[in-house]
Design a protein around this motif. Structure first.
Motif, PDB file in Angstrom:
ATOM      1  N   GLU A 191       0.844  -1.193   0.000  1.00  0.00           N
ATOM      2  CA  GLU A 191       0.000   0.000   0.000  1.00  0.00           C
ATOM      3  C   GLU A 191       0.881   1.245   0.000  1.00  0.00           C
ATOM      4  O   GLU A 191       1.668   1.445   0.932  1.00  0.00           O
ATOM      5  CB  GLU A 191      -0.887  -0.007   1.255  1.00  0.00           C
ATOM      6  CG  GLU A 191      -1.886   1.104   1.305  1.00  0.00           C
ATOM      7  CD  GLU A 191      -2.977   0.967   0.265  1.00  0.00           C
ATOM      8  OE1 GLU A 191      -3.446   2.011  -0.217  1.00  0.00           O
ATOM      9  OE2 GLU A 191      -3.353  -0.162  -0.085  1.00  0.00           O
ATOM     10  N   PRO A 192       0.804   2.082  -1.036  1.00  0.00           N
ATOM     11  CA  PRO A 192       1.583   3.334  -1.008  1.00  0.00           C
ATOM     12  C   PRO A 192       1.159   4.185   0.190  1.00  0.00           C
ATOM     13  O   PRO A 192       0.006   4.141   0.622  1.00  0.00           O
ATOM     14  CB  PRO A 192       1.210   4.019  -2.322  1.00  0.00           C
ATOM     15  CG  PRO A 192       0.772   2.899  -3.225  1.00  0.00           C
ATOM     16  CD  PRO A 192       0.086   1.927  -2.300  1.00  0.00           C
ATOM     17  N   CYS A 193       2.102   4.934   0.742  1.00  0.00           N
ATOM     18  CA  CYS A 193       1.808   5.806   1.877  1.00  0.00           C
ATOM     19  C   CYS A 193       2.662   7.065   1.786  1.00  0.00           C
ATOM     20  O   CYS A 193       3.614   7.136   1.000  1.00  0.00           O
ATOM     21  CB  CYS A 193       2.052   5.082   3.196  1.00  0.00           C
ATOM     22  SG  CYS A 193       3.770   4.641   3.517  1.00  0.00           S
ATOM     23  N   ASP A 194       2.324   8.035   2.599  1.00  0.00           N
ATOM     24  CA  ASP A 194       3.088   9.275   2.676  1.00  0.00           C
ATOM     25  C   ASP A 194       4.460   8.942   3.251  1.00  0.00           C
ATOM     26  O   ASP A 194       4.552   8.431   4.376  1.00  0.00           O
ATOM     27  CB  ASP A 194       2.358  10.273   3.569  1.00  0.00           C
ATOM     28  CG  ASP A 194       3.029  11.628   3.620  1.00  0.00           C
ATOM     29  OD1 ASP A 194       4.275  11.706   3.484  1.00  0.00           O
ATOM     30  OD2 ASP A 194       2.315  12.620   3.813  1.00  0.00           O
ATOM     31  N   PRO A 195       5.544   9.205   2.523  1.00  0.00           N
ATOM     32  CA  PRO A 195       6.873   8.818   3.011  1.00  0.00           C
ATOM     33  C   PRO A 195       7.296   9.549   4.283  1.00  0.00           C
ATOM     34  O   PRO A 195       8.215   9.114   4.965  1.00  0.00           O
ATOM     35  CB  PRO A 195       7.800   9.151   1.841  1.00  0.00           C
ATOM     36  CG  PRO A 195       7.072  10.151   1.030  1.00  0.00           C
ATOM     37  CD  PRO A 195       5.604   9.852   1.215  1.00  0.00           C
ATOM     38  N   ARG A 196       6.604  10.622   4.623  1.00  0.00           N
ATOM     39  CA  ARG A 196       6.942  11.352   5.857  1.00  0.00           C
ATOM     40  C   ARG A 196       6.286  10.735   7.082  1.00  0.00           C
ATOM     41  O   ARG A 196       6.577  11.150   8.205  1.00  0.00           O
ATOM     42  CB  ARG A 196       6.534  12.814   5.728  1.00  0.00           C
ATOM     43  CG  ARG A 196       7.300  13.548   4.619  1.00  0.00           C
ATOM     44  CD  ARG A 196       6.655  14.845   4.290  1.00  0.00           C
ATOM     45  NE  ARG A 196       5.304  14.539   3.806  1.00  0.00           N
ATOM     46  CZ  ARG A 196       4.354  15.414   3.584  1.00  0.00           C
ATOM     47  NH1 ARG A 196       4.558  16.683   3.813  1.00  0.00           N
ATOM     48  NH2 ARG A 196       3.171  15.054   3.146  1.00  0.00           N
ATOM     49  N   HIS A 197       5.411   9.733   6.873  1.00  0.00           N
ATOM     50  CA  HIS A 197       4.665   9.151   7.993  1.00  0.00           C
ATOM     51  C   HIS A 197       4.784   7.627   8.021  1.00  0.00           C
ATOM     52  O   HIS A 197       3.803   6.935   8.296  1.00  0.00           O
ATOM     53  CB  HIS A 197       3.197   9.579   7.919  1.00  0.00           C
ATOM     54  CG  HIS A 197       3.027  11.043   8.048  1.00  0.00           C
ATOM     55  ND1 HIS A 197       2.911  11.864   6.955  1.00  0.00           N
ATOM     56  CD2 HIS A 197       3.005  11.850   9.137  1.00  0.00           C
ATOM     57  CE1 HIS A 197       2.804  13.121   7.369  1.00  0.00           C
ATOM     58  NE2 HIS A 197       2.862  13.135   8.677  1.00  0.00           N
ATOM     59  N   VAL A 198       5.943   7.117   7.737  1.00  0.00           N
ATOM     60  CA  VAL A 198       6.142   5.669   7.750  1.00  0.00           C
ATOM     61  C   VAL A 198       6.373   5.170   9.176  1.00  0.00           C
ATOM     62  O   VAL A 198       6.718   5.947  10.069  1.00  0.00           O
ATOM     63  CB  VAL A 198       7.312   5.238   6.834  1.00  0.00           C
ATOM     64  CG1 VAL A 198       6.982   5.465   5.382  1.00  0.00           C
ATOM     65  CG2 VAL A 198       8.593   5.938   7.227  1.00  0.00           C
ATOM     66  N   GLN A 199       6.174   3.887   9.339  1.00  0.00           N
ATOM     67  CA  GLN A 199       6.414   3.214  10.617  1.00  0.00           C
ATOM     68  C   GLN A 199       7.525   2.193  10.416  1.00  0.00           C
ATOM     69  O   GLN A 199       7.807   1.785   9.280  1.00  0.00           O
ATOM     70  CB  GLN A 199       5.143   2.518  11.082  1.00  0.00           C
ATOM     71  CG  GLN A 199       4.010   3.471  11.389  1.00  0.00           C
ATOM     72  CD  GLN A 199       2.778   2.722  11.859  1.00  0.00           C
ATOM     73  OE1 GLN A 199       2.871   1.635  12.415  1.00  0.00           O
ATOM     74  NE2 GLN A 199       1.612   3.296  11.633  1.00  0.00           N
ATOM     75  N   PRO A 200       8.167   1.762  11.511  1.00  0.00           N
ATOM     76  CA  PRO A 200       9.210   0.743  11.369  1.00  0.00           C
ATOM     77  C   PRO A 200       8.713  -0.459  10.570  1.00  0.00           C
ATOM     78  O   PRO A 200       7.611  -0.947  10.787  1.00  0.00           O
ATOM     79  CB  PRO A 200       9.536   0.370  12.814  1.00  0.00           C
ATOM     80  CG  PRO A 200       9.227   1.616  13.580  1.00  0.00           C
ATOM     81  CD  PRO A 200       7.998   2.180  12.899  1.00  0.00           C
ATOM     82  N   GLY A 201       9.535  -0.891   9.626  1.00  0.00           N
ATOM     83  CA  GLY A 201       9.183  -2.011   8.753  1.00  0.00           C
ATOM     84  C   GLY A 201       8.670  -1.575   7.399  1.00  0.00           C
ATOM     85  O   GLY A 201       8.643  -2.373   6.471  1.00  0.00           O
ATOM     86  N   ASP A 202       8.256  -0.314   7.279  1.00  0.00           N
ATOM     87  CA  ASP A 202       7.798   0.189   5.989  1.00  0.00           C
ATOM     88  C   ASP A 202       8.976   0.419   5.050  1.00  0.00           C
ATOM     89  O   ASP A 202      10.136   0.471   5.476  1.00  0.00           O
ATOM     90  CB  ASP A 202       7.016   1.497   6.160  1.00  0.00           C
ATOM     91  CG  ASP A 202       5.638   1.293   6.771  1.00  0.00           C
ATOM     92  OD1 ASP A 202       5.149   0.150   6.802  1.00  0.00           O
ATOM     93  OD2 ASP A 202       5.055   2.296   7.226  1.00  0.00           O
ATOM     94  N   ILE A 203       8.670   0.587   3.779  1.00  0.00           N
ATOM     95  CA  ILE A 203       9.689   0.738   2.728  1.00  0.00           C
ATOM     96  C   ILE A 203       9.686   2.183   2.240  1.00  0.00           C
ATOM     97  O   ILE A 203       8.629   2.764   2.023  1.00  0.00           O
ATOM     98  CB  ILE A 203       9.373  -0.206   1.542  1.00  0.00           C
ATOM     99  CG1 ILE A 203       9.139  -1.652   2.021  1.00  0.00           C
ATOM    100  CG2 ILE A 203      10.473  -0.126   0.486  1.00  0.00           C
ATOM    101  CD1 ILE A 203      10.241  -2.239   2.865  1.00  0.00           C
ATOM    102  N   LEU A 204      10.878   2.725   2.059  1.00  0.00           N
ATOM    103  CA  LEU A 204      11.034   4.079   1.526  1.00  0.00           C
ATOM    104  C   LEU A 204      11.934   4.065   0.303  1.00  0.00           C
ATOM    105  O   LEU A 204      12.880   3.270   0.227  1.00  0.00           O
ATOM    106  CB  LEU A 204      11.695   5.000   2.552  1.00  0.00           C
ATOM    107  CG  LEU A 204      10.872   5.510   3.701  1.00  0.00           C
ATOM    108  CD1 LEU A 204      11.765   6.208   4.713  1.00  0.00           C
ATOM    109  CD2 LEU A 204       9.800   6.460   3.204  1.00  0.00           C
TER     110      LEU A 204
END
Length: 141
Positions: free
Chosen positions: A74-87
């Motif tokens: 699921e794409p997300c706002d890169p400024r609001h990621v959580q641990p484990g997310d991909i940037l």
């Protein structure tokens, strides 16, 4: 040691090798460790073919990688990621290309970088370009 720390420690220190252990391969491996089903091919390009595509047409390869992550995560706002997310991040003061990282929390990320290998580093000198959520059930192992 937390499950997240254990998983990231398993990945640290590996030698960089385009097509075998690069930023994309690290993220794919990370997702598989978390239980995400990752296809062997996408748009006719297999994992083994990705390195050749990257050598020949790096921008095309990165666009393909973005579409791939858009499909399985699921794409997300890169400024609001959580641990484990991909940037996807880009160095702030350099013409160096963007690359993928696993966000580790507290401004830290994990990636495989040419000449360095897999390491954990702070994101203070990088601009987040895109972000993708690792499915939340995989955040709490």
């Amino acid at each position: 040691m937390s499950s997240f720390a254990r998983l990231t420690s398993e990945l640290l220190g590996r030698e960089y090798e385009l097509g075998r252990w690069d930023c994309f391969a690290l993220v794919l491996h990370w997702l598989e460790l978390r239980g995400v089903q990752v296809p062997e091919q996408f748009e006719g390009v297999g994992r083994d073919d990705y390195a050749e595509l990257f050598r020949r047409a790096p921008e095309e390869a990165k666009a393909l990688m973005g579409r791939f992550f858009d499909t399985i995560l699921e794409p997300c706002d890169p400024r609001h990621v959580q641990p484990g997310d991909i940037l996807l991040v880009r160095p702030l003061f350099s013409e160096a290309p963007a690359f993928t990282v696993v966000y580790a929390g507290n401004g830290q990320a994990l990636s495989a970088v040419e000449g360095i290998g897999t390491n954990k580093f702070t994101l203070t000198r990088y601009e987040p370009v895109r972000g993708w959520q690792c499915p939340r059930q995989y955040h709490t192992l």
